[in-house]
Design a protein around this motif. Structure first.
Motif, mmCIF file in Angstrom:
data_model
loop_
_atom_site.group_PDB
_atom_site.id
_atom_site.type_symbol
_atom_site.label_atom_id
_atom_site.label_comp_id
_atom_site.label_asym_id
_atom_site.label_seq_id
_atom_site.Cartn_x
_atom_site.Cartn_y
_atom_site.Cartn_z
ATOM 1 N N UNK A 64 0.804 -1.223 0.000
ATOM 2 C CA UNK A 64 0.000 0.000 0.000
ATOM 3 C C UNK A 64 0.837 1.273 0.000
ATOM 4 N N UNK A 65 2.146 1.132 -0.139
ATOM 5 C CA UNK A 65 3.015 2.288 -0.331
ATOM 6 C C UNK A 65 2.713 2.853 -1.726
ATOM 7 N N UNK A 66 2.552 4.174 -1.852
ATOM 8 C CA UNK A 66 2.161 4.735 -3.154
ATOM 9 C C UNK A 66 3.012 4.273 -4.341
ATOM 10 N N UNK A 67 4.314 4.161 -4.169
ATOM 11 C CA UNK A 67 5.157 3.766 -5.300
ATOM 12 C C UNK A 67 4.890 2.318 -5.720
ATOM 13 N N UNK A 68 4.650 1.437 -4.763
ATOM 14 C CA UNK A 68 4.336 0.043 -5.083
ATOM 15 C C UNK A 68 2.932 -0.048 -5.670
ATOM 16 N N UNK A 69 1.993 0.586 -5.012
ATOM 17 C CA UNK A 69 0.600 0.560 -5.457
ATOM 18 C C UNK A 69 0.468 1.039 -6.907
ATOM 19 N N UNK A 70 1.175 2.089 -7.247
ATOM 20 C CA UNK A 70 1.087 2.649 -8.602
ATOM 21 C C UNK A 70 1.592 1.669 -9.655
ATOM 22 N N UNK A 71 2.761 1.083 -9.445
ATOM 23 C CA UNK A 71 3.314 0.182 -10.464
ATOM 24 C C UNK A 71 2.588 -1.152 -10.507
ATOM 25 N N UNK A 72 1.923 -1.524 -9.405
ATOM 26 C CA UNK A 72 1.185 -2.790 -9.362
ATOM 27 C C UNK A 72 -0.239 -2.639 -9.895
ATOM 28 N N UNK A 73 -0.655 -1.430 -10.228
ATOM 29 C CA UNK A 73 -1.994 -1.215 -10.751
ATOM 30 C C UNK A 73 -3.075 -1.325 -9.701
ATOM 31 N N UNK A 74 -2.735 -0.968 -8.455
ATOM 32 C CA UNK A 74 -3.697 -1.048 -7.357
ATOM 33 C C UNK A 74 -4.419 0.277 -7.181
ATOM 34 N N UNK A 75 -5.533 0.225 -6.508
ATOM 35 C CA UNK A 75 -6.283 1.416 -6.126
ATOM 36 C C UNK A 75 -6.544 1.327 -4.630
ATOM 37 N N UNK A 76 -7.122 2.367 -4.062
ATOM 38 C CA UNK A 76 -7.408 2.321 -2.632
ATOM 39 C C UNK A 76 -8.369 1.175 -2.313
ATOM 40 N N UNK A 77 -9.191 0.762 -3.303
ATOM 41 C CA UNK A 77 -10.110 -0.346 -3.065
ATOM 42 C C UNK A 77 -9.405 -1.702 -3.057
ATOM 43 N N UNK A 78 -8.326 -1.836 -3.819
ATOM 44 C CA UNK A 78 -7.651 -3.142 -3.912
ATOM 45 C C UNK A 78 -6.393 -3.245 -3.060
ATOM 46 N N UNK A 79 -5.943 -2.139 -2.477
ATOM 47 C CA UNK A 79 -4.760 -2.205 -1.613
ATOM 48 C C UNK A 79 -4.948 -3.155 -0.424
ATOM 49 N N UNK A 80 -6.112 -3.160 0.264
ATOM 50 C CA UNK A 80 -6.277 -4.115 1.371
ATOM 51 C C UNK A 80 -6.157 -5.577 0.914
ATOM 52 N N UNK A 81 -6.666 -5.891 -0.262
ATOM 53 C CA UNK A 81 -6.512 -7.234 -0.822
ATOM 54 C C UNK A 81 -5.038 -7.538 -1.053
ATOM 55 N N UNK A 82 -4.318 -6.590 -1.637
ATOM 56 C CA UNK A 82 -2.887 -6.795 -1.901
ATOM 57 C C UNK A 82 -2.118 -7.020 -0.596
ATOM 58 N N UNK A 83 -2.480 -6.302 0.448
ATOM 59 C CA UNK A 83 -1.833 -6.499 1.756
ATOM 60 C C UNK A 83 -2.098 -7.920 2.252
ATOM 61 N N UNK A 84 -3.332 -8.409 2.076
ATOM 62 C CA UNK A 84 -3.647 -9.776 2.495
ATOM 63 C C UNK A 84 -2.906 -10.809 1.652
ATOM 64 N N UNK A 85 -2.779 -10.560 0.352
ATOM 65 C CA UNK A 85 -1.994 -11.458 -0.506
ATOM 66 C C UNK A 85 -0.538 -11.461 -0.047
ATOM 67 N N UNK A 86 -0.025 -10.291 0.266
ATOM 68 C CA UNK A 86 1.350 -10.171 0.756
ATOM 69 C C UNK A 86 1.517 -10.983 2.049
ATOM 70 N N UNK A 87 0.544 -10.883 2.947
ATOM 71 C CA UNK A 87 0.615 -11.638 4.199
ATOM 72 C C UNK A 87 0.537 -13.135 3.981
ATOM 73 N N UNK A 88 -0.277 -13.571 3.019
ATOM 74 C CA UNK A 88 -0.386 -15.002 2.723
ATOM 75 C C UNK A 88 0.939 -15.545 2.206
#
Length: 123
Positions: A64-88
């Motif tokens: 959810x760091x802006x630089x990672x979120x931007x290059x990964x194509x994430x939005x504020x709606x999908x950042x929590x999912x990405x954090x959970x994927x990262x934790x898994x």
């Protein structure tokens, strides 16, 4: 990638990317789990980052760091999912190892939490 992805698209890309490497953790000596790891592996969020957008400076930063979120194509709606994927993928700490079976189980929990389906993995 400047185009934002839906939650299902984020999950599918991460899950299928991890499946192609046998659900092996992506690790580096310096950071533990890594967007780009040894032997060409990638973490779940690493599979969302196009190779031409990857920068070594992203290592150690949360999804959810802006630089990672931007290059990964994430939005504020999908950042929590990405954090959970990262934790898994990452486990509890730098020295923690997640087996392929554990990673599949943890990703299934992430899918259930976010109301997503697990994509078909072709043989």
């Amino acid at each position: 990638m400047s185009e934002r992805r839906s939650a299902q698209e984020v999950f599918d890309a991460a899950y299928l990317g991890l499946a192609t490497q046998g659900f092996a953790q992506s690790k580096s000596d310096q950071f533990g789990c890594a967007y780009r790891g040894e032997g060409g592996t990638k973490c779940g969020v690493g599979h969302l980052i196009p190779d031409d957008k990857y920068l070594y400076e992203l290592e150690g930063l949360s999804a959810d760091t802006p630089s990672v979120s931007a290059v990964a194509g994430l939005s504020w709606q999908t950042e929590p999912l990405a954090i959970d994927i990262q934790g898994a993928h990452d486990g509890h700490d730098v020295g923690f190892t997640v087996s392929p079976d554990q990673m599949r189980d943890r990703l299934a929990e992430v899918a259930a939490k976010h109301g997503l389906t697990i994509p078909e993995v072709s043989a």
